[in-house]
Scaffold this motif. Sequence first.
Motif, PDB file in Angstrom:
ATOM      1  N   ARG A  86      -8.439   4.805  -1.769  1.00  0.00           N
ATOM      2  CA  ARG A  86      -7.691   5.119  -2.976  1.00  0.00           C
ATOM      3  C   ARG A  86      -7.361   6.567  -3.198  1.00  0.00           C
TER       4      ARG A  86
ATOM      5  N   THR B 109      -0.001  -1.695  -5.010  1.00  0.00           N
ATOM      6  CA  THR B 109      -1.291  -1.230  -5.131  1.00  0.00           C
ATOM      7  C   THR B 109      -1.303  -0.102  -6.208  1.00  0.00           C
ATOM      8  N   GLU B 110      -0.229   0.778  -5.911  1.00  0.00           N
ATOM      9  CA  GLU B 110      -0.055   1.925  -6.785  1.00  0.00           C
ATOM     10  C   GLU B 110       0.048   1.546  -8.299  1.00  0.00           C
TER      11      GLU B 110
ATOM     12  N   GLU C  60       0.791  -1.214   0.072  1.00  0.00           N
ATOM     13  CA  GLU C  60      -0.014   0.051  -0.094  1.00  0.00           C
ATOM     14  C   GLU C  60       0.755   1.364  -0.045  1.00  0.00           C
ATOM     15  N   GLU C  61       0.360   2.224  -0.429  1.00  0.00           N
ATOM     16  CA  GLU C  61       1.072   3.562  -0.204  1.00  0.00           C
ATOM     17  C   GLU C  61       1.225   3.744   1.166  1.00  0.00           C
TER      18      GLU C  61
ATOM     19  N   VAL D 246      -3.346   9.556 -11.654  1.00  0.00           N
ATOM     20  CA  VAL D 246      -1.970   9.014 -11.701  1.00  0.00           C
ATOM     21  C   VAL D 246      -1.090  10.366 -12.493  1.00  0.00           C
TER      22      VAL D 246
ATOM     23  N   GLY E 249      -7.881   8.891 -13.557  1.00  0.00           N
ATOM     24  CA  GLY E 249      -7.076   7.762 -12.687  1.00  0.00           C
ATOM     25  C   GLY E 249      -6.295   8.388 -11.334  1.00  0.00           C
TER      26      GLY E 249
ATOM     27  N   VAL F  24      -1.742   8.773  -7.236  1.00  0.00           N
ATOM     28  CA  VAL F  24      -0.606   8.060  -7.384  1.00  0.00           C
ATOM     29  C   VAL F  24       0.505   9.139  -7.818  1.00  0.00           C
TER      30      VAL F  24
ATOM     31  N   GLU G 189      -4.204  -0.040 -14.535  1.00  0.00           N
ATOM     32  CA  GLU G 189      -5.667  -0.004 -14.794  1.00  0.00           C
ATOM     33  C   GLU G 189      -5.982   1.329 -15.498  1.00  0.00           C
ATOM     34  N   ALA G 190      -5.353   2.526 -15.038  1.00  0.00           N
ATOM     35  CA  ALA G 190      -5.803   3.669 -15.812  1.00  0.00           C
ATOM     36  C   ALA G 190      -5.248   3.932 -17.113  1.00  0.00           C
TER      37      ALA G 190
ATOM     38  N   ASP H 142      -0.641  -1.307  -9.722  1.00  0.00           N
ATOM     39  CA  ASP H 142      -1.823  -1.773 -10.382  1.00  0.00           C
ATOM     40  C   ASP H 142      -2.930  -0.733 -10.828  1.00  0.00           C
ATOM     41  N   ARG H 143      -2.848   0.681 -10.015  1.00  0.00           N
ATOM     42  CA  ARG H 143      -3.833   1.351 -10.685  1.00  0.00           C
ATOM     43  C   ARG H 143      -3.316   2.395 -11.786  1.00  0.00           C
TER      44      ARG H 143
END
Length: 462
Positions: free
Chosen positions: A84, A443-444, A75-76, A394, A392, A87, A450-451, A446-447
């Motif tokens: 959430r 986690t970051e 996790e962050e 990001v 996202g 990022v 995804e984004a 993966d985001r």
Amino acid sequence: MTTMTQDLPDTGAIRDDVLTGDSRGLHRLVLEVRGGTVPVYTSSGSVAHRELAGLLDGHTERLDPSAPDSVFHREEDGALPGERRPVPFLPKSRLLTPAEQRIAAECFARTLATGELTSGPEVATFEAALADFTGLRTTATSSGTDGLIIALRSVGVEPGDEVIIPANSFAATENAVLACGAVPVLADVEPDRHTLDPVSAGAAVTSRTKAVLPVHLYGRLADMAALRRTADAHGLRVVEDACQAIGVTGVGRHSDAAVLSFNPYKNFGLTGKAGAVLTGDDELAERVAAIAYHGFRPDTKNVKAEPWGLNAKIDNPIAAVAMGLLPGLTLKNYRRAYLAERYVTGLGELHAAGLLTLPSFTPDHAWHLFTVRVPGGPAERERIRAHLREEGGVETDIYYPVLTHRQQTPLHEAHFSHSRLPHTERLHTTAFQIPLHNQLSLTEQDRVIEALHAAAVRPATR
């Protein structure tokens, strides 16, 4: 998913049962961990390899992100499970972990108590440890930029000489040439590597050319064997700007000298600016050491060996911090390589569909930055970056936003107004960087993946 990999030729210099922590070995280790197997290795005794070697000695399960006590962040920092957050591209508050911050503070405090705040014993200790890791004579400097100036002067670059460089590097590359009174001459890059093209470099040689200065951009080794052949054909010296490529297999092996940076934002970042000059030439090493400190003979007080020198040695407290953090160097590079491969796999469908161009997962890379390209050009790149940011959360970046020959100063216009670098210019309009740093969590990441999937497949606004 598509995974792109590429092997370096087997030179016989690296045994398969020994893991020294160089990029080629880490590349192999990542693929083995991803495949579910980690053979037993004999590890290097280098200080820089100590933490990773400890994991290879009976704790290999921690190299896998699925392990409860994995070396990867889940996790962050400070985030609650499931929270959430945006990022960030490179959060300054996370350049060093809390444990690393304590180590750095303790090391600095120890040297502060001795009063040895400029020169001191930690400098020689760090230089010896870095030389053990790289296999090259080492002089630690006050910055990577100073290291480049020292290296260029040490190989004989004088006022009026020409030095061939790429145009897509940080300004330190050209500034080091200018600081020597020399003239930077631009050559194009190889489109797949983003690094200096040996053919273009050869075409840029004139009677005034003294040296070639390739840059291992984003952490990827330039084609040094070919560049060395080009240099030898014209009687030129070679200095590597390896400031983004610490730990890459082959750094310093095809050049007169190579330069590293330990800026806080680098793979191995310290608590201030610092760098190092590496060389396999004993005579050149003595000259580097002299020029780094006022031209004085190494180990002889105030006796000049060179007519000219800088005050550009690393300070004792920073060297102490470096020694405190050095044991984690190859572990950090392992994490970066693993995350890079995870990006290549996670974004492979976009690459296969022609929506993004990804770097190949190669063993000649330190993965200082992860660079993607948008085939559609600058407008499509900015659309994707905006979608990543706004939808996202990001953050992305562009390294470097202005090419050398596009800078608007009288000097640049005089030297480079007629430069034509088609590959460099095309890459510059299509490339951008996504988050990849020492503390990036899964986690970051993966985001980000995804984004990017959401942004790349979204129809462009008409």
